[in-house]
Design a protein around this motif. Structure first.
Motif, short mmCIF file in Angstrom:
data_model
loop_
_atom_site.label_atom_id
_atom_site.label_comp_id
_atom_site.label_asym_id
_atom_site.label_seq_id
_atom_site.Cartn_x
_atom_site.Cartn_y
_atom_site.Cartn_z
N GLY A 94 -9.33 -7.29 -55.51
CA GLY A 94 -10.51 -6.32 -54.50
C GLY A 94 -9.52 -5.86 -53.29
N THR A 95 -10.46 -5.27 -52.47
CA THR A 95 -9.83 -4.59 -51.34
C THR A 95 -9.20 -5.93 -50.34
N THR A 96 -10.03 -6.60 -50.32
CA THR A 96 -9.69 -7.80 -49.22
C THR A 96 -8.30 -8.41 -49.80
N HIS A 124 -14.54 -2.85 -41.31
CA HIS A 124 -14.98 -3.97 -42.03
C HIS A 124 -14.26 -5.13 -41.53
N SER A 126 -12.61 -7.29 -43.39
CA SER A 126 -11.70 -7.44 -44.13
C SER A 126 -10.44 -6.49 -43.85
N ILE A 174 -13.66 5.43 -44.79
CA ILE A 174 -15.11 5.58 -44.90
C ILE A 174 -15.48 4.15 -44.09
N ASN A 176 -18.10 1.64 -43.82
CA ASN A 176 -19.30 0.90 -44.77
C ASN A 176 -20.46 0.83 -44.17
N ASP A 201 -8.07 1.42 -45.71
CA ASP A 201 -9.02 0.87 -46.58
C ASP A 201 -9.99 1.70 -47.39
N ALA A 203 -12.14 1.46 -49.59
CA ALA A 203 -13.40 0.70 -50.57
C ALA A 203 -14.57 1.51 -50.73
N GLN A 204 -14.90 2.17 -49.41
CA GLN A 204 -16.01 3.02 -49.68
C GLN A 204 -15.56 4.59 -49.99
N SER A 224 -11.66 -1.36 -54.16
CA SER A 224 -12.17 -2.39 -55.26
C SER A 224 -12.87 -1.64 -56.40
N HIS A 226 -15.61 -2.75 -57.95
CA HIS A 226 -17.21 -3.15 -57.97
C HIS A 226 -17.59 -2.03 -57.17
N LYS A 227 -17.22 -1.34 -56.46
CA LYS A 227 -17.88 -0.36 -55.47
C LYS A 227 -17.71 1.01 -56.30
N1 PMP Z 1 -13.58 -2.61 -46.61
C1 PMP Z 1 -14.79 -1.85 -46.65
C2 PMP Z 1 -15.05 -0.43 -46.06
C3 PMP Z 1 -15.74 -2.40 -47.41
O1 PMP Z 1 -16.95 -1.81 -47.41
C4 PMP Z 1 -15.57 -3.72 -48.07
C5 PMP Z 1 -16.82 -4.11 -48.93
N2 PMP Z 1 -18.11 -4.09 -48.45
C6 PMP Z 1 -14.51 -4.38 -47.82
C7 PMP Z 1 -13.22 -3.70 -47.40
C8 PMP Z 1 -14.15 -5.38 -48.76
O2 PMP Z 1 -14.01 -5.23 -50.24
P1 PMP Z 1 -14.15 -6.42 -51.23
O3 PMP Z 1 -15.36 -7.45 -51.05
O4 PMP Z 1 -14.50 -5.71 -52.44
O5 PMP Z 1 -13.00 -7.01 -51.16
#
Ligand code: PMP
Length: 407
Positions: A94-96, A124, A126, A174, A176, A201, A203-204, A224, A226-227
């Motif tokens: 995932g992104t993290t 975020h 991460s 973007i 989150n 990043d 993710a969003q 990621s 899952h988003k």
């Molecule tokens: N960056 C952003 C902007 C996020 O919204 C999220 C998840 N909320 C993450 C990173 C981390 O993503 P993940 O938990 O799927 O690794």
């Protein structure tokens, strides 16, 4: 292209028929994770019923089939973000994990004592903590870009922070917590002018925007599954090929090697150099199904639909005096992040939950942002294309009840 018919679209997502506390589920927590269409669920099922096998072993027919599906999924992702080659698509959890990979490989090779990494106050955790860990160990400095009171990034402050010492700009496409869209195109150009690399990043952004990494000209892009309507446990790191080629591997193990002996090991070529161990095969295949799902529609039309929802919700919110929206006058996506003066966000969230409405409350893994806004947290309703105006109406009816109960 398939016509976007909201009734049909909703019937593609079986979970939307669930009851929560004996009420019809209203799922407005898409920023945390999205729901999955039946085609994605079927892709996982189909894989385990017909193709389950380890990949890249070339040992037998089933393994060849699993490998083919897995690698086709990589090409699907490549095209989804308009990357130049399949070698630039690294599967991660995932992104993290994608961000940590860059921090621990590219970062350790290219960032040293006295160097600077720029992030923003909107990040975020991460996209903060991996850089803090790196900075701590190599003696570099992490500089956050300020935000304005409306939640927008202070672009002028960003340009002031940029210098010859800047080695990396790591910024969310973007936010989150607020849904604010950052001016990443301009930031990438400005960062490149001082010789810095840029990690986005995404993710969003992946569930809402059409992404073109070549047009953006970013050096790394993380997101990621899952988003964006795919399962958890699968994600992507995009990197420009020359950068990935020069980076040392991170995790060691099977798949990422070419030859192993006790006198030394040579590493596999891209993208496998960064994919140690048995990968999330069904996750990758289901990610491809999620992309297929999205791309059957006109994506601009979906964005319009989401913007229509958020505008409708924002108008309603603006008519309630106690409700304060954070980031409402910014360029943003379909997120309504707000507080109700006189009520604790957590209490509001609990009352909404009792009425079947799922939102997120709290700091949204963006504590520095909450500090900068002088808030403990917000209530976040994050909409997807399968939400409706009727659901927005129900949200506001429920908020009215919460207000009466709590104030
Ligand atoms: N960056 C952003 C902007 C996020 O919204 C999220 C998840 N909320 C993450 C990173 C981390 O993503 P993940 O938990 O799927 O690794």
């Amino acid at each position: 292209k398939r016509k976007f018919d909201i009734k049909e679209v909703r019937s593609d997502f079986p979970i939307l028929n669930e009851k929560v506390h004996n009420q019809s589920l209203i799922y407005l927590d898409n920023g945390a994770t999205s729901q999955k269409p039946q085609t994605v669920i079927d892709a996982i099922d189909n894989y385990y019923q017909h193709f389950n096998s380890n990949v890249h072993r070339g040992a037998h027919a089933l393994s060849d089939k699993a490998t083919e599906l897995f690698e086709n999924a990589r090409v699907k992702v490549q095209n989804f973000i308009r990357a130049n080659s399949r070698e630039e698509i690294i599967w991660t959890r995932g992104t993290t994990e994608s961000i940590n990979l860059v921090a621990q490989t590219w970062g350790r090779e290219n960032i040293g004592a006295g160097d600077e990494i720029i992030v923003t106050t909107l990040e975020h955790h991460s996209n903060i903590v991996p850089w803090q860990i790196l900075c701590e160990s190599v003696g570099a400095r992490l500089l956050p870009v300020n935000i304005k009171t409306n939640g927008e990034l202070d672009y002028e402050h960003f340009t002031q922070l940029l210098s010859a010492k800047t080695k990396l700009v790591a910024v969310g496409h973007i936010s989150n917590a607020l849904g604010v869209i950052n001016p990443v195109e301009d930031m990438i150009k400005a960062a490149h002018q001082v010789g810095a690399k840029v990690l986005i990043d995404g993710a969003q952004a992946a569930p809402h925007l059409v992404i073109d990494v070549q047009q953006l000209d970013c050096d790394f892009y993380a997101f990621s599954g899952h988003k964006m309507f795919a399962p958890t446990g699968i994600g992507v790191l995009y990197g420009k090929r020359d950068l990935l080629d020069a980076m040392p591997p991170w995790h060691g193990g099977g798949e990422m090697i070419e030859k192993v002996s006790f006198s030394g090991t040579t590493f596999n070529k891209l993208p496998y150099k960064f994919e140690a161990g048995t990968p999330n095969i069904e996750g990758s295949i289901a990610m491809a199904a999620a992309i297929d799902y999205l791309e059957q529609f006109d994506r601009d039309g979906m964005t319009e639909y989401e913007m229509d929802l958020i505008n409708y919700a924002t108008e309603k919110a603006q008519s309630i005096p106690e409700m304060k929206i954070i980031g409402s006058d910014c360029n943003k996506t379909s997120v309504l992040s707000f507080i109700i003066e006189g009520c604790h966000s957590q209490d509001v969230g609990m009352i909404l939950d009792q009425q079947g409405i799922a939102v997120r409350t709290g700091h949204h893994c963006a504590m520095p942002l909450m500090d900068a806004l002088d808030l403990k947290g917000t209530i976040r309703a994050s909409f997807s294309f399968y939400n409706t105006k009727q659901e927005v109406d129900k949200l506001f009816e429920a908020l009215e009840k919460a207000k009466q109960f709590l104030m």
